[in-house]
Scaffold this motif. Structure first.
Motif, PDB file in Angstrom:
ATOM      1  N   VAL A  59       0.833  -1.207   0.000  1.00 22.33           N
ATOM      2  CA  VAL A  59       0.000   0.000   0.000  1.00 22.33           C
ATOM      3  C   VAL A  59       0.867   1.257   0.000  1.00 22.33           C
ATOM      4  O   VAL A  59       0.615   2.193  -0.779  1.00 22.33           O
ATOM      5  N   ARG A  62       2.239   2.034  -3.385  1.00 23.29           N
ATOM      6  CA  ARG A  62       1.259   2.645  -4.294  1.00 23.29           C
ATOM      7  C   ARG A  62       0.970   4.099  -3.918  1.00 23.29           C
ATOM      8  O   ARG A  62       0.789   4.950  -4.779  1.00 23.29           O
ATOM      9  N   LEU A 158      -3.492  -2.642  -7.061  1.00 26.06           N
ATOM     10  CA  LEU A 158      -3.360  -1.324  -6.437  1.00 26.06           C
ATOM     11  C   LEU A 158      -2.981  -0.261  -7.468  1.00 26.06           C
ATOM     12  O   LEU A 158      -3.489   0.861  -7.424  1.00 26.06           O
ATOM     13  N   LEU A 166      -8.155   4.835  -3.977  1.00 27.09           N
ATOM     14  CA  LEU A 166      -7.095   4.503  -3.029  1.00 27.09           C
ATOM     15  C   LEU A 166      -7.161   5.412  -1.805  1.00 27.09           C
ATOM     16  O   LEU A 166      -7.154   4.940  -0.669  1.00 27.09           O
ATOM     17  N   ALA A 171      -9.748   0.371  -1.479  1.00 23.28           N
ATOM     18  CA  ALA A 171      -8.936  -0.571  -2.242  1.00 23.28           C
ATOM     19  C   ALA A 171      -9.226  -1.998  -1.778  1.00 23.28           C
ATOM     20  O   ALA A 171      -9.639  -2.220  -0.649  1.00 23.28           O
TER      21      ALA A 171
END
Length: 183
Positions: A59, A62, A158, A166, A171
């Motif tokens: 995460v 991203r 992602l 996001l 997500a």
């Protein structure tokens, strides 16, 4: 008479709900039974911690490219640190030991994220090796290949999200059992 002590509390962050949603998604995915059942991740405190770090890395990776992602990344990392601190205290770790354990958690996080970032440039086999070393205790390289395929699918999922989804905390990670490892 009630005394107004609200001014002593930290102000509630406008990102708090988003952070809690994203962190909850990360923790839930790290607890997915198929990682432990089909991919040989040890069902131990360390195994669960390593999966949590993997998903946090996915995460945060991203968020680097998202508009407004820097503040969210920092808030998410801070939330992770607070959660680890709270968990240590709940497990009965003493106040003098918590900082040492937190330092070890930080070193583990930064070491693993550096290894995973580097491994991404080397392809799936390099990522499988890094995951095998850090999550599977150097064993089950064939299972590490499945874990690497999952990580690549999660990165693609992602990366395919628009920033609003996001940053909105909506997500979703892929279902580990449904990821084709190409084997």
């Amino acid at each position: 008479m009630l005394w107004p002590f609200n001014h002593f509390r930290k102000p509630r962050s406008p990102l708090r709900g988003t952070i809690e949603a994203i962190y909850g998604m990360i923790v839930t995915q790290a607890r997915e039974p198929s990682f432990y059942r089909a991919m040989a991740v040890p069902d131990t405190v360390n195994g669960r911690f390593d999966l949590l770090l993997l998903h946090l890395w996915l995460v945060l990776r991203r968020l680097k490219s998202a508009a407004g992602g820097a503040a969210l990344s920092q808030a998410l990392f801070d939330h992770f640190c607070n959660d680890m601190d709270d968990n240590l205290r709940e497990m009965g770790v003493g106040d003098l030991t918590v900082p040492k354990k937190m330092q070890a958690f930080g070193e583990a996080f930064y070491g693993r994220t550096a290894a995973y970032d580097l491994a991404l440039t080397g392809g799936r086999e390099a990522l499988a090796q890094a995951l095998c070393k850090n999550i599977l205790n150097g064993e089950h390289i064939e299972k590490a290949g499945r874990l690497a395929a999952y990580a690549e699918a999660a990165i693609a999922a992602l990366d395919g999200l628009d920033d609003a989804a996001l940053l909105g905390g909506s997500a979703k990670f892929p279902v580990p059992d449904r990821v084709d490892s190409g084997q």
